[in-house]
Motif scaffolding. Structure first.
Motif, PDB file in Angstrom:
ATOM      1  N   GLU A  75       0.830  -1.205   0.000  1.00  0.00           N
ATOM      2  CA  GLU A  75       0.000   0.000   0.000  1.00  0.00           C
ATOM      3  C   GLU A  75       0.869   1.260   0.000  1.00  0.00           C
ATOM      4  OE1 GLU A  75      -2.603   1.812   3.511  1.00  0.00           O
ATOM      5  OE2 GLU A  75      -3.455  -0.047   2.693  1.00  0.00           O
ATOM      6  N   HIS A  76       1.888   1.278   0.842  1.00  0.00           N
ATOM      7  CA  HIS A  76       2.741   2.458   0.922  1.00  0.00           C
ATOM      8  C   HIS A  76       3.612   2.610  -0.318  1.00  0.00           C
ATOM      9  CE1 HIS A  76       1.564   4.039   4.757  1.00  0.00           C
ATOM     10  NE2 HIS A  76       1.459   2.789   5.169  1.00  0.00           N
ATOM     11  N   LEU A  77       4.113   1.525  -0.848  1.00  0.00           N
ATOM     12  CA  LEU A  77       4.925   1.612  -2.059  1.00  0.00           C
ATOM     13  C   LEU A  77       4.087   1.991  -3.275  1.00  0.00           C
ATOM     14  CD1 LEU A  77       7.452  -1.313  -1.586  1.00  0.00           C
ATOM     15  CD2 LEU A  77       7.903   1.149  -1.450  1.00  0.00           C
ATOM     16  N   ASN A  78       2.793   1.682  -3.237  1.00  0.00           N
ATOM     17  CA  ASN A  78       1.907   2.089  -4.333  1.00  0.00           C
ATOM     18  C   ASN A  78       1.797   3.605  -4.438  1.00  0.00           C
ATOM     19  OD1 ASN A  78       0.935   0.074  -6.032  1.00  0.00           O
ATOM     20  ND2 ASN A  78      -0.512  -0.652  -4.506  1.00  0.00           N
ATOM     21  N   ARG A  79       2.104   4.303  -3.356  1.00  0.00           N
ATOM     22  CA  ARG A  79       2.067   5.770  -3.373  1.00  0.00           C
ATOM     23  C   ARG A  79       3.240   6.347  -4.155  1.00  0.00           C
ATOM     24  NH1 ARG A  79       2.838   7.514   2.196  1.00  0.00           N
ATOM     25  NH2 ARG A  79       2.629   9.582   1.299  1.00  0.00           N
ATOM     26  N   ALA A  80       4.281   5.544  -4.355  1.00  0.00           N
ATOM     27  CA  ALA A  80       5.510   6.024  -4.986  1.00  0.00           C
ATOM     28  C   ALA A  80       5.489   5.770  -6.489  1.00  0.00           C
ATOM     29  CB  ALA A  80       6.708   5.313  -4.354  1.00  0.00           C
ATOM     30  N   SER A  81       5.823   6.795  -7.241  1.00  0.00           N
ATOM     31  CA  SER A  81       5.904   6.650  -8.695  1.00  0.00           C
ATOM     32  C   SER A  81       7.137   5.829  -9.063  1.00  0.00           C
ATOM     33  CB  SER A  81       5.998   8.030  -9.357  1.00  0.00           C
ATOM     34  OG  SER A  81       7.250   8.637  -9.019  1.00  0.00           O
ATOM     35  N   ALA A  82       7.113   5.319 -10.278  1.00  0.00           N
ATOM     36  CA  ALA A  82       8.278   4.587 -10.789  1.00  0.00           C
ATOM     37  C   ALA A  82       9.501   5.504 -10.823  1.00  0.00           C
ATOM     38  CB  ALA A  82       7.970   4.032 -12.172  1.00  0.00           C
ATOM     39  N   THR A  83       9.289   6.778 -11.086  1.00  0.00           N
ATOM     40  CA  THR A  83      10.403   7.737 -11.126  1.00  0.00           C
ATOM     41  C   THR A  83      11.034   7.882  -9.750  1.00  0.00           C
ATOM     42  OG1 THR A  83       9.283   8.926 -12.897  1.00  0.00           O
ATOM     43  CG2 THR A  83      11.050  10.100 -11.758  1.00  0.00           C
ATOM     44  N   PHE A  84      10.220   7.986  -8.725  1.00  0.00           N
ATOM     45  CA  PHE A  84      10.734   8.088  -7.352  1.00  0.00           C
ATOM     46  C   PHE A  84      11.550   6.850  -7.002  1.00  0.00           C
ATOM     47  CE2 PHE A  84      10.004   7.326  -2.732  1.00  0.00           C
ATOM     48  CZ  PHE A  84      10.614   8.470  -2.216  1.00  0.00           C
ATOM     49  N   MET A  85      11.029   5.676  -7.316  1.00  0.00           N
ATOM     50  CA  MET A  85      11.741   4.440  -6.995  1.00  0.00           C
ATOM     51  C   MET A  85      13.041   4.333  -7.804  1.00  0.00           C
ATOM     52  SD  MET A  85       9.906   3.358  -4.572  1.00  0.00           S
ATOM     53  CE  MET A  85      10.761   1.826  -4.247  1.00  0.00           C
ATOM     54  N   ARG A  86      13.015   4.781  -9.061  1.00  0.00           N
ATOM     55  CA  ARG A  86      14.239   4.771  -9.867  1.00  0.00           C
ATOM     56  C   ARG A  86      15.270   5.737  -9.287  1.00  0.00           C
ATOM     57  NH1 ARG A  86      12.651   6.932 -14.541  1.00  0.00           N
ATOM     58  NH2 ARG A  86      13.513   8.904 -13.899  1.00  0.00           N
ATOM     59  N   ASP A  87      14.807   6.918  -8.874  1.00  0.00           N
ATOM     60  CA  ASP A  87      15.730   7.892  -8.283  1.00  0.00           C
ATOM     61  C   ASP A  87      16.375   7.339  -7.019  1.00  0.00           C
ATOM     62  OD1 ASP A  87      15.141   9.622 -10.343  1.00  0.00           O
ATOM     63  OD2 ASP A  87      13.947  11.008  -9.122  1.00  0.00           O
ATOM     64  N   ILE A  88      15.603   6.620  -6.213  1.00  0.00           N
ATOM     65  CA  ILE A  88      16.169   5.993  -5.017  1.00  0.00           C
ATOM     66  C   ILE A  88      17.236   4.983  -5.421  1.00  0.00           C
ATOM     67  CG2 ILE A  88      15.681   4.380  -3.129  1.00  0.00           C
ATOM     68  CD1 ILE A  88      12.995   5.803  -2.771  1.00  0.00           C
ATOM     69  N   ALA A  89      16.922   4.150  -6.390  1.00  0.00           N
ATOM     70  CA  ALA A  89      17.868   3.112  -6.822  1.00  0.00           C
ATOM     71  C   ALA A  89      19.160   3.705  -7.363  1.00  0.00           C
ATOM     72  CB  ALA A  89      17.209   2.219  -7.875  1.00  0.00           C
ATOM     73  N   GLU A  90      19.075   4.878  -7.971  1.00  0.00           N
ATOM     74  CA  GLU A  90      20.247   5.472  -8.615  1.00  0.00           C
ATOM     75  C   GLU A  90      21.031   6.424  -7.716  1.00  0.00           C
ATOM     76  OE1 GLU A  90      18.705   7.183 -12.237  1.00  0.00           O
ATOM     77  OE2 GLU A  90      18.375   5.202 -13.132  1.00  0.00           O
ATOM     78  N   PHE A  91      20.545   6.701  -6.514  1.00  0.00           N
ATOM     79  CA  PHE A  91      21.214   7.636  -5.603  1.00  0.00           C
ATOM     80  C   PHE A  91      21.583   6.882  -4.327  1.00  0.00           C
ATOM     81  CE2 PHE A  91      20.731  11.346  -2.525  1.00  0.00           C
ATOM     82  CZ  PHE A  91      21.990  11.850  -2.797  1.00  0.00           C
ATOM     83  N   ALA A  92      22.858   6.582  -4.175  1.00  0.00           N
ATOM     84  CA  ALA A  92      23.338   5.689  -3.118  1.00  0.00           C
ATOM     85  C   ALA A  92      22.837   6.042  -1.715  1.00  0.00           C
ATOM     86  CB  ALA A  92      24.864   5.607  -3.141  1.00  0.00           C
ATOM     87  N   PRO A  93      22.883   7.296  -1.271  1.00  0.00           N
ATOM     88  CA  PRO A  93      22.392   7.572   0.093  1.00  0.00           C
ATOM     89  C   PRO A  93      20.902   7.266   0.274  1.00  0.00           C
ATOM     90  CG  PRO A  93      23.814   9.352  -0.661  1.00  0.00           C
ATOM     91  CD  PRO A  93      23.543   8.466  -1.861  1.00  0.00           C
ATOM     92  N   ALA A  94      20.097   7.533  -0.744  1.00  0.00           N
ATOM     93  CA  ALA A  94      18.667   7.205  -0.658  1.00  0.00           C
ATOM     94  C   ALA A  94      18.477   5.700  -0.732  1.00  0.00           C
ATOM     95  CB  ALA A  94      17.895   7.904  -1.781  1.00  0.00           C
ATOM     96  N   ARG A  95      19.263   5.045  -1.587  1.00  0.00           N
ATOM     97  CA  ARG A  95      19.195   3.586  -1.708  1.00  0.00           C
ATOM     98  C   ARG A  95      19.520   2.920  -0.371  1.00  0.00           C
ATOM     99  NH1 ARG A  95      22.414   3.104  -5.874  1.00  0.00           N
ATOM    100  NH2 ARG A  95      24.267   2.682  -4.655  1.00  0.00           N
TER     101      ARG A  95
END
Length: 194
Positions: free
Chosen positions: A98-118
């Protein structure tokens, strides 16, 4: 003189800005924004943003941390008082999805590509894997789950969560993290129930 903790606690205005930032980043990601863009979107000054964090990168990490911390708190509230292991697993993973459904694919991609957020996502994922191990152990102890290598199943669950968090499963299967967590719940409950 206020304590250090009191000085670090965000003001009501800062909390409101962080909530707006979270909504913006969840919808559109954070990598493409400059501090000027963010200030314009939130109708505030850059100095107001600098009061939240000393850089755009640290602001992104702060918002990502806030998102995952808030999700974890709400999920724990959701399962409070439940002592049935299958229901705990189902509700816990439904809450994650439910909570991850709130996140866009762009947000999740940005997390994956930015080490501190990852790293923030990784910490959250490790905590989720630990909680699921606890629920599996509870189900085995209560006799509602088969005791077929429960520790192994728990460890495999951790690996699946890591695969979701790193984006490997999403890339290979073309599903969102939320869909993957829903499927993990179905897999666990179908495989562990007696």
């Amino acid at each position: 003189m206020p304590s250090l903790e009191a000085r670090r606690r965000p003001t009501a205005r800062q909390r409101a800005l962080l909530a707006e930032l979270e909504a913006l980043f969840l919808a559109e990601g954070f990598a493409v924004f400059t501090l000027d863009d963010i200030a314009a979107r939130l109708r505030c000054s850059k100095s107001t943003l600098y009061a939240l964090a000393p850089s755009k990168e640290q602001l992104a990490v702060k918002v990502v941390t806030q998102f995952f911390r808030g999700a974890a708190e709400r999920i724990e509230e959701r399962i409070a008082g439940i002592d049935d292991a299958p229901k705990l697993i189902g509700e816990y993973l439904a809450g994650v999805a439910e909570h991850l459904n709130r996140a866009s694919a762009t947000f999740m991609r940005d997390i994956a590509e930015f080490a501190p957020a990852r790293e923030t996502y990784q910490v959250n994922s490790r905590f989720a894997a630990k909680r699921l191990r606890q629920f599996i152990d509870l189900g085995v102890a209560d006799g509602v789950f088969r005791d077929v290598q429960a520790r192994l199943v728990a460890e495999m669950t951790g690996l699946i969560i890591e695969g979701i968090q790193t984006g490997v499963l999403g890339q290979r299967t073309e599903v969102s993290d939320a869909e993957a967590f829903t499927a993990l719940g179905e897999l666990l409950l179908g495989g562990l129930n007696k």
